[in-house]
Design an enzyme around this catalytic site. Structure first.
Site, PDB file in Angstrom:
ATOM      1  N   GLY A  46       0.605  -0.467  -0.075  1.00 24.83           N
ATOM      2  CA  GLY A  46       0.278   0.306  -0.484  1.00 24.83           C
ATOM      3  C   GLY A  46       0.721   1.193   0.185  1.00 24.83           C
ATOM      4  O   GLY A  46       2.078   1.363   0.676  1.00 24.83           O
ATOM      5  N   GLN A  51       2.708  10.126   1.148  1.00 26.42           N
ATOM      6  CA  GLN A  51       4.085   9.545   1.327  1.00 26.42           C
ATOM      7  C   GLN A  51       5.269   9.500   0.627  1.00 26.42           C
ATOM      8  O   GLN A  51       5.796   9.382   0.412  1.00 26.42           O
ATOM      9  CB  GLN A  51       3.629   7.639   1.804  1.00 26.42           C
ATOM     10  CG  GLN A  51       3.203   7.222   2.779  1.00 26.42           C
ATOM     11  CD  GLN A  51       3.283   5.676   2.768  1.00 26.42           C
ATOM     12  OE1 GLN A  51       1.736   5.313   2.323  1.00 26.42           O
ATOM     13  NE2 GLN A  51       4.815   4.799   3.786  1.00 26.42           N
ATOM     14  N   CYS A  94       6.118   0.246   6.985  1.00 19.70           N
ATOM     15  CA  CYS A  94       5.671   1.022   6.411  1.00 19.70           C
ATOM     16  C   CYS A  94       7.037   1.551   5.752  1.00 19.70           C
ATOM     17  O   CYS A  94       7.884   1.282   6.134  1.00 19.70           O
ATOM     18  CB  CYS A  94       4.725   1.534   7.292  1.00 19.70           C
ATOM     19  SG  CYS A  94       4.625   3.432   6.534  1.00 19.70           S
ATOM     20  N   LEU A  95       6.561   1.804   4.556  1.00 24.52           N
ATOM     21  CA  LEU A  95       7.836   2.483   3.350  1.00 24.52           C
ATOM     22  C   LEU A  95       8.204   3.178   4.431  1.00 24.52           C
ATOM     23  O   LEU A  95       9.303   4.097   3.206  1.00 24.52           O
ATOM     24  CB  LEU A  95       6.750   2.258   2.319  1.00 24.52           C
ATOM     25  CG  LEU A  95       6.834   0.716   1.174  1.00 24.52           C
ATOM     26  CD1 LEU A  95       6.216   1.545  -0.059  1.00 24.52           C
ATOM     27  CD2 LEU A  95       7.585  -0.131   1.376  1.00 24.52           C
ATOM     28  N   HIS A 136      -4.716   0.587   7.711  1.00 23.95           N
ATOM     29  CA  HIS A 136      -3.319   1.680   7.716  1.00 23.95           C
ATOM     30  C   HIS A 136      -3.131   3.097   6.510  1.00 23.95           C
ATOM     31  O   HIS A 136      -2.609   3.426   7.072  1.00 23.95           O
ATOM     32  CB  HIS A 136      -2.054   0.387   7.702  1.00 23.95           C
ATOM     33  CG  HIS A 136      -0.338   1.012   7.205  1.00 23.95           C
ATOM     34  ND1 HIS A 136       0.496   0.333   7.873  1.00 23.95           N
ATOM     35  CD2 HIS A 136      -0.362   1.995   6.893  1.00 23.95           C
ATOM     36  CE1 HIS A 136       1.797   1.057   8.379  1.00 23.95           C
ATOM     37  NE2 HIS A 136       1.404   1.904   7.065  1.00 23.95           N
ATOM     38  N   GLU A 137      -3.586   2.347   5.549  1.00 28.19           N
ATOM     39  CA  GLU A 137      -3.075   3.461   4.660  1.00 28.19           C
ATOM     40  C   GLU A 137      -4.020   4.819   4.959  1.00 28.19           C
ATOM     41  O   GLU A 137      -3.643   6.266   4.696  1.00 28.19           O
ATOM     42  CB  GLU A 137      -3.702   3.151   3.101  1.00 28.19           C
ATOM     43  CG  GLU A 137      -2.398   1.709   3.266  1.00 28.19           C
ATOM     44  CD  GLU A 137      -1.243   1.697   2.627  1.00 28.19           C
ATOM     45  OE1 GLU A 137      -0.740   3.307   2.138  1.00 28.19           O
ATOM     46  OE2 GLU A 137      -0.097   1.211   2.938  1.00 28.19           O
ATOM     47  N   HIS A 140      -2.903   7.398   6.879  1.00 25.87           N
ATOM     48  CA  HIS A 140      -1.324   8.495   5.461  1.00 25.87           C
ATOM     49  C   HIS A 140      -1.987  10.076   6.230  1.00 25.87           C
ATOM     50  O   HIS A 140      -1.559  10.680   6.121  1.00 25.87           O
ATOM     51  CB  HIS A 140      -0.721   8.222   4.835  1.00 25.87           C
ATOM     52  CG  HIS A 140       0.275   6.774   5.553  1.00 25.87           C
ATOM     53  ND1 HIS A 140       1.552   7.103   5.908  1.00 25.87           N
ATOM     54  CD2 HIS A 140       0.708   5.282   5.184  1.00 25.87           C
ATOM     55  CE1 HIS A 140       2.284   6.337   6.591  1.00 25.87           C
ATOM     56  NE2 HIS A 140       1.290   4.915   5.803  1.00 25.87           N
TER      57      HIS A 140
END
Ligand SMILES: [Zn+2]
Length: 180
Positions: A46, A51, A94-95, A136-137, A140
């Protein structure tokens, strides 16, 4: 398509609240495709617009495993409209917090309403990894990261680790250039 730079903690853009998308056009579709390409390359399941430094309410998700047929979601202005009574504990990464993992409590299933890349309203009820990824996404988009669920001590430790590793990588790449 082109790869985008993924911001890492403690970049202040990751803490900002994103604005709704107002117009869905070819530029926006191209951005979503670039986000997907960036996510696949990372690799991740994701990626939210902030991000990659875009403060708009949109995310891309694909939780299929390598070797399976891809099933990407492009969610514009997504909103969780239903949550299960049951909670699950799942180890997340997480990226934007590379190579750091921690267990977070999430709803086992959620319903999300969003607009797709063609401007069509969609409703999706998801469980398993997809439900966790959606939660999660979407966080953000309000400037929250999975590490915000942890204690301050643990969160600060993780951010310091990421900063240190990013600094090490930057120095290593500088050094490489000097030697060329
Ligand atoms: Zn994330």
């Amino acid at each position: 398509m082109s790869l985008m730079k993924i911001l890492t903690v403690p970049d202040p853009l990751l803490k900002r609240k994103c604005a709704p998308v107002e117009k869905i056009d070819d530029d926006l579709r191209k951005t979503l495709d670039d986000m997907l390409e960036t996510m696949y390359a990372a690799p991740g399941v994701g990626l939210a617009a902030p991000q990659v430094g875009i403060l708009k309410r949109m995310v891309v998700i694909d939780v299929t495993r390598e070797g399976e047929e891809r099933h990407p979601y492009r969610m514009i202005n997504p909103r969780i409209t239903g949550e299960s009574d049951t909670i699950v504990l799942h180890e997340e990464g997480c990226l934007s917090v590379p190579e750091q993992y921690a267990e977070v409590e999430r709803f086992e299933s959620v319903t999300v309403e969003y607009t797709d890349e063609n401007g069509k309203k969609q409703t999706l009820t998801a469980d398993g990894l997809l439900a966790i990824c959606i939660q999660h996404e979407l966080e953000h988009l309000d400037g929250h990261l999975f590490i915000d669920h942890l204690s301050k001590v643990k969160r600060d430790m993780i951010v310091r680790r990421v900063e240190k590793e990013q600094r090490r990588k930057r120095e290593a790449s500088h050094h490489g250039k000097e030697e060329e």
